[in-house]
Design an enzyme around this catalytic site. Structure first.
Site, short mmCIF file in Angstrom:
data_model
loop_
_atom_site.label_atom_id
_atom_site.label_comp_id
_atom_site.label_asym_id
_atom_site.label_seq_id
_atom_site.Cartn_x
_atom_site.Cartn_y
_atom_site.Cartn_z
N ALA D 9 0.56 -1.35 0.02
CA ALA D 9 -0.02 0.23 -0.15
C ALA D 9 0.95 1.31 0.03
O ALA D 9 0.34 2.20 -0.39
CB ALA D 9 -1.07 0.16 1.09
N THR D 77 1.74 -7.29 -9.39
CA THR D 77 3.30 -7.26 -9.57
C THR D 77 3.62 -7.93 -11.07
O THR D 77 2.95 -8.98 -11.00
CB THR D 77 3.68 -8.06 -8.39
OG1 THR D 77 3.26 -7.67 -7.27
CG2 THR D 77 5.30 -8.00 -8.35
N ASN D 107 -0.41 -6.00 -17.05
CA ASN D 107 -0.72 -4.66 -17.08
C ASN D 107 -2.39 -4.18 -17.14
O ASN D 107 -3.08 -4.96 -17.64
CB ASN D 107 -0.41 -4.01 -18.65
CG ASN D 107 -0.10 -2.65 -18.71
OD1 ASN D 107 -0.86 -2.12 -18.28
ND2 ASN D 107 0.97 -2.37 -19.38
N PHE D 108 -2.50 -3.38 -16.17
CA PHE D 108 -4.16 -2.81 -16.34
C PHE D 108 -4.67 -1.71 -17.00
O PHE D 108 -5.71 -1.31 -17.03
CB PHE D 108 -4.35 -2.60 -14.65
CG PHE D 108 -4.31 -3.96 -13.93
CD1 PHE D 108 -5.71 -4.52 -13.52
CD2 PHE D 108 -3.24 -4.35 -13.15
CE1 PHE D 108 -5.50 -5.57 -12.59
CE2 PHE D 108 -3.13 -5.40 -12.58
CZ PHE D 108 -4.35 -6.20 -12.17
N HIS D 135 9.89 3.65 -20.59
CA HIS D 135 9.40 3.70 -19.59
C HIS D 135 10.34 5.05 -19.05
O HIS D 135 11.22 5.39 -19.38
CB HIS D 135 9.61 2.57 -18.53
CG HIS D 135 8.42 1.59 -18.82
ND1 HIS D 135 8.44 0.73 -19.97
CD2 HIS D 135 7.26 1.37 -18.16
CE1 HIS D 135 7.18 -0.02 -19.92
NE2 HIS D 135 6.48 0.22 -18.73
N LYS D 139 12.31 2.71 -13.35
CA LYS D 139 11.84 1.28 -13.61
C LYS D 139 12.94 0.54 -13.36
O LYS D 139 14.15 0.56 -14.21
CB LYS D 139 10.94 1.07 -14.98
CG LYS D 139 10.64 -0.27 -14.99
CD LYS D 139 9.53 -0.31 -16.49
CE LYS D 139 9.14 -1.55 -16.71
NZ LYS D 139 8.27 -2.07 -15.54
N THR D 146 4.88 -6.48 -19.70
CA THR D 146 3.81 -6.55 -20.63
C THR D 146 4.58 -6.57 -22.00
O THR D 146 3.89 -7.29 -22.91
CB THR D 146 3.09 -4.79 -20.89
OG1 THR D 146 2.74 -4.86 -19.70
CG2 THR D 146 2.36 -4.83 -22.04
#
Lengths: 250, 250, 250, 250
Positions: D9, D77, D107-108, D135, D139, D146
């Site tokens: 979180a 993750t 990937n969302f 990116h 990173k 992805t």
């Protein structure tokens, strides 16, 4: 070995088709003809599929003649009307062989056909969508027929998903905002050095999906022509089929 | 250590400037103020350079007041008129310190300033050029001020090189061809998810040069603001300077 | 009339050069040769400038031989090393004629030369820079000579501006991060349908500048080749000159 | 009301998820934890779905622990191996509750998921395909999860279509050619100012299809995360599901 005749063999597209056939391992050129007289030699005895790239005024007659002779067709000539398509369907019902096939496509570039299809598929998931097409400066019409088709497909997908108008603070007034087709802004660029290109931009809060098709020269249409020839020769699509997306596994 | 005051510190740009100053090794925040009263505390004793991001109605008064107090300025507020710029020049001639400086820029994004400059530099070598600007859908004007500036710079470079009109088979009629500024077609895209972007396309037979500036968020203006603060603090540009390209080694 | 010999005349570039020479009003083709033996016929009696487009393994020998015979050169072969350039300089010092010239360019496309130049100009203003070059799959070397040149120019500009290494959380290990040239990551794409393309990406917090050159076919190189032949033939650049930007108003 | 715990979180993604949960009408935050100890408090008594955004080294253990405690999971993750996925499947077979679910997505972002899906769909129709991911420089892994997924999907589609290796005159040796995953070259760019971007290039003779997904900030991932939480909470997908495309109408 698929025996292929080329009608309109001296034209720019026809010349490329003849060359592509010569390089294809599974096809052989049966005849390469031009003009009305040339059609005489094409029969179901020497030809499995005729590829027709001529002009709008000649294409319908060519297709009806060859269907009547039992020859299957792949047609790349543009300018087909609904009435013309109906005449082809009727001719196919009275054709000498069973399961005869005619395939007509306004665009054989696989990248353009896929871009158009993917844009329509994605449209329901995005708040905004605009189309930019870019061509050589000799092109007379603007926007391109492909861009109009893409915009209409996006507009239709948005309506079916219940999406409202796209957000636009400029309120549609300015010349710079392009032509609005079915609620979708379409922009046309004309630039020396380019050939035929289309980009679809789709946006949500924080993200963008861009789908772009570049056709650098006429060789870009050949994979699509050969794919159509193979599919028609296989007998899998009897009757009239319109649009290369029908032959892609999408 | 350069002592920097921020005027308009509670605004969106001001907030970003305060944060950028805190992260800069060679600068220290002397004061962060808002409104007319706030200006009182800023003097040449505690401040080397004041960064001013307020509103067009307040900016001229703020600048004249601080010049009169011996403070150099970097100004990002937009909407300056030629009359306003003249008043600043006059104030600088009567300023308390020698070699006082004021810098005003309509755009602090280095990528946008460079794209504009490079497009103008390249224009004479290409047959065709068009501009596409892309922004978030809340933007009210179209095309953007930057795109208008870029188109005018390209038009001027083409005239100076003796180039004629660009080739265009569509003959200018269609809505999709965008707004023509100084002979250059400009297209404006409005898309959810985007911020501020500009792309210049230049074409010759067989080749294309594309120059694109993307401003993803307000942090993109900070390197330009800090560069301006450093340059002004160095004393290298006494008097009034307009435009960030003046501080770049181009 | 400039008398021009073409070395590597049967290659793809050489073929285009021969054709371009035939279309140029102020030049005439003296000899078109291939292989080591072919060089024999080229002398300062029949040739003013030799255009050399062969392969990296042969080019240095070809150039030294022709310099020794009193012939000026325009060289388009890629893969030159500093040692090779030094050998050319030494050969020029001992050349039979006074003011002999050799011009070597990694790229003759105006868009590519400008992209390279602009990238170097912009580099000092950005935290990060990477180069992506994209070519047809028949290209043997990777990365391209132009991409190497661009990376070196960016690296040099960064050093001169006192910039440190670019931020990179991957710490250089992964294969996917490309080849590091002078601190600049260079990526090479090989894709059917492409010809010769290069994109330079420059990034700061919140912004990106992208400069892209597309060469769609070999016709894009010919104006640069002819410009180089004319400039070298004029005698204005004795000694060794590297890069078409030296002949442009930048 | 779906009770959702967030694991990781305090991380950048975790922070955004906590915020998105607070703005969602149909969800409530049960626990927000970090580190191994934090997991202790999450049970099927207080949580319906745990959202896990940690690091590759910790994620498998976290998932196995929570599955063993009867908690369903949405995992963001990256870096999952086939062995890891198998361990999750086995854990689900022995899970304390019936129909327990784990959803893992590389990937969302909807644009990225669509780009990945479209690239795989298109792959069989193109001679060449390469992937470029871009990116921010913080990173740690390269290439992105992805991009690996996209390359594998392209490789699989090519094998199923009976396509051989792509043409590549460089014969795979050079560093600049990127990392080869399942026969597909993958390039990773790290650039200040960028967030998360992926471009897939597909080429045939004379044509190119480019599909690009830009995620400009983390807000782009939240609709996908919430969609996954709702779908998993509904019980419609017992067992292990991988990829957000499984939840879209494609």
């Amino acid at each position: 070995m698929i025996r292929v005749a080329v009608v309109g063999a001296a034209g720019r597209m026809g010349t490329s088709v003849v060359q592509a056939l010569e390089e294809a391992d599974d096809m052989t050129l049966s005849l390469a003809v031009d003009g009305r007289d040339g059609l005489e030699g094409i029969t179901s005895d020497n030809t499995d599929v005729a590829v027709e790239f001529t002009v709008p005024q000649a294409s319908l007659d060519n297709v009806l003649t060859l269907v009547g002779r039992g020859v299957d067709l792949v047609v790349g000539t543009t300018g087909w009307t609904d009435e013309g398509l109906d005449q082809v369907r009727q001719a196919l019902e009275q054709a000498p062989r069973e399961h005869q096939s005619v395939f007509i496509a306004p665009n054989f570039a696989i990248s353009a056909v896929l871009a158009d299809h993917f844009a329509a598929k994605a449209a329901e998931y995005f708040t905004s969508a605009e189309v930019i097409e870019l061509h050589h400066p000799d092109k007379v019409d603007a926007p391109s027929g492909t861009a109009i088709h893409t915009a209409q497909a996006i507009g239709k997908a948005r309506r079916q998903a219940g999406l409202g108008p796209m957000p636009d603070g400029t309120q549609g007034a300015a010349d710079s905002r392009g032509q609005v087709i079915d609620g979708v802004h379409v922009h046309a660029v004309r630039l020396q050095g380019l050939n035929a290109h289309e980009e679809v931009l789709l946006g949500n809060s924080g993200e963008q999906l861009s789908i772009r098709a570049d056709s650098f020269d006429r060789s870009s249409f050949m994979p699509g022509v050969l794919l159509a020839v193979r599919t028609i020769a296989s007998g899998s699509h009897p009757g009239l089929t319109v649009g290369l997306d029908r032959f892609l596994d999408l």
